[in-house]
Motif scaffolding. Sequence first.
Motif, short mmCIF file in Angstrom:
data_model
loop_
_atom_site.label_atom_id
_atom_site.label_comp_id
_atom_site.label_asym_id
_atom_site.label_seq_id
_atom_site.Cartn_x
_atom_site.Cartn_y
_atom_site.Cartn_z
N UNK A 1 5.04 -0.31 2.34
CA UNK A 1 6.26 0.39 1.76
C UNK A 1 5.87 0.60 0.36
N UNK A 2 5.47 -0.53 -0.31
CA UNK A 2 5.18 -0.31 -1.88
C UNK A 2 3.87 0.51 -2.13
N UNK A 3 3.00 0.18 -1.45
CA UNK A 3 1.92 1.16 -2.30
C UNK A 3 1.36 2.23 -1.16
N UNK A 4 1.16 1.91 0.20
CA UNK A 4 0.52 3.02 1.11
C UNK A 4 1.43 4.23 1.11
N UNK A 5 2.61 4.26 1.19
CA UNK A 5 3.55 5.25 1.47
C UNK A 5 3.52 6.21 0.12
N UNK A 6 3.52 5.47 -0.74
CA UNK A 6 3.58 6.23 -2.25
C UNK A 6 2.12 6.91 -2.47
N UNK A 7 1.14 6.17 -1.90
CA UNK A 7 -0.39 6.96 -2.12
C UNK A 7 -0.38 7.88 -1.02
N UNK A 8 0.23 7.90 0.16
CA UNK A 8 0.10 8.90 0.96
C UNK A 8 0.82 10.11 0.67
N UNK A 9 1.95 9.97 -0.11
CA UNK A 9 2.86 11.11 -0.50
C UNK A 9 2.34 11.76 -1.50
N UNK A 10 1.40 11.00 -2.49
CA UNK A 10 0.63 11.55 -3.49
C UNK A 10 -0.74 12.43 -3.36
N UNK A 11 -0.96 11.95 -1.92
CA UNK A 11 -1.99 12.81 -1.39
C UNK A 11 -3.26 11.95 -1.14
#
Lengths: 143, 326
Positions: free
Chosen positions: B279-289
Amino acid sequence: MKFQKYANSFKDRPKYVSNCIKAFVAGGIICLIGHFIKDGFLSIGMNQETAGTWATVVLVCTAQLLTGFGVYDILGKLGGAGCSVPITGFANSVVAPAMEYKREGPVLGVGSKIFSLAGPVILLGLATSWAVGLIKWVLQIIF
Amino acid sequence: MGVKEGKGPQARWFDKILQDDYYGEKTFEKAESKLLKNSITMAIEKAGLKKQTIDVMLTGDLLNQLMSSSYMARDVSIPYLGLYGACSTMTESILLASVLVDGGFCTHTVAGASSHFATAERQFRMPLEHGNQRPPQAQWTATAAGAVTISQSLGRTDKPLCCITHGTVGRVVDPGITDTNFMGAAMAPAAFDTIRAHLTDTGRKSSDYDLILTGDLGRVGKKILLDLALKKSSQDEKDESVFRHFRKVYEDCGAIMYEDCQDTHAGGSGCGCSASIFAGRIVKEMRAGKYKRVLLVSTGALISTISKQQGETVPGIAHAVTVEVM
């Protein structure tokens, strides 16, 4: 069992030699301190037995205080068996659960959990002494 | 996240790092509950929703009778389903929440999980102040919580959203490990079984994923899983093509949670480990491309204090969900 063996090949081996040396030094230091305390009591005129008892009391109280201040777990991590085998380790194993279960109240928390680690040692220690006593008694009757 | 996790290499990804593991509460259990409550509330706020609109939340933790989750649910008063999957709870909750949403039963759901070093240690191991040595293969239960909202639609957003596209419910695999400190080894075969089942079912290869992330195998478990994949690949031609490049895309949350110098031995564990990193890292990285398709495989060691005392072995479980950016 086969998998256990396979899995074991991936884990780091504990550092047996350095751990043994650390345990030897830590245990030695604790016993040395105990001896100094005993000598101190002897020098103020106590007899051997009383001085020994008082040295034990001082060691136990110190270990309890160190546990309370959050120091003994660090010593235990460094010294291993050298810190858990002497009587100070026994004091730590009584105080640690007592502190842990403080929030559950004085009776059902501290009261029932205080000997959760030391209890088996006390029970089996007593049982062993009975067994040894019994053997001695039987041997005395025979010979 | 707890204090220790906040000093680790992942710290910059986390939304809130505690100054004190008690989190202003009287007990560690209450602190864990508050941690989960905050991450649930933040997940709902970030999605631009109100808690009244959440149809159901699915959460779990490691404690007996799900103490942290249930008391959190009492405080937030959102319809609640408590789940126990040991450390695999995060994917279990995401999987079930997705099914509820996809089936049309719910519009907005929340999935989450938490763990706390002090509460887990007291339940499964030794009192905190007891002076003992942890073996090299032991792992450190992460003080962490993570939550995600899973909805049918959130309308237009400025950044792309992540979707759950596939889910694989894992089988319980018991490799016969009796050492409860050696959880990485107990869970690795289950993780392998689930990943293999997932790839076979979907007809994909590991190279179809940008990242395959297991929950908390730790450094030792990670090595075992990589070796299992390599071994199977050399035995079977089909596995060889499925697991080709597996090493390139594979990572483990437990192995990256702490620095080597943080004295955690084999790395992190606990439900909060995969929950917070996902929730903290992977989702953010995915949304950032950075990633387009990720397979999250949270892993659990199904031990209890009783099974341990009765000399039972440690069965492992793992569930997988595919997350894709749409």
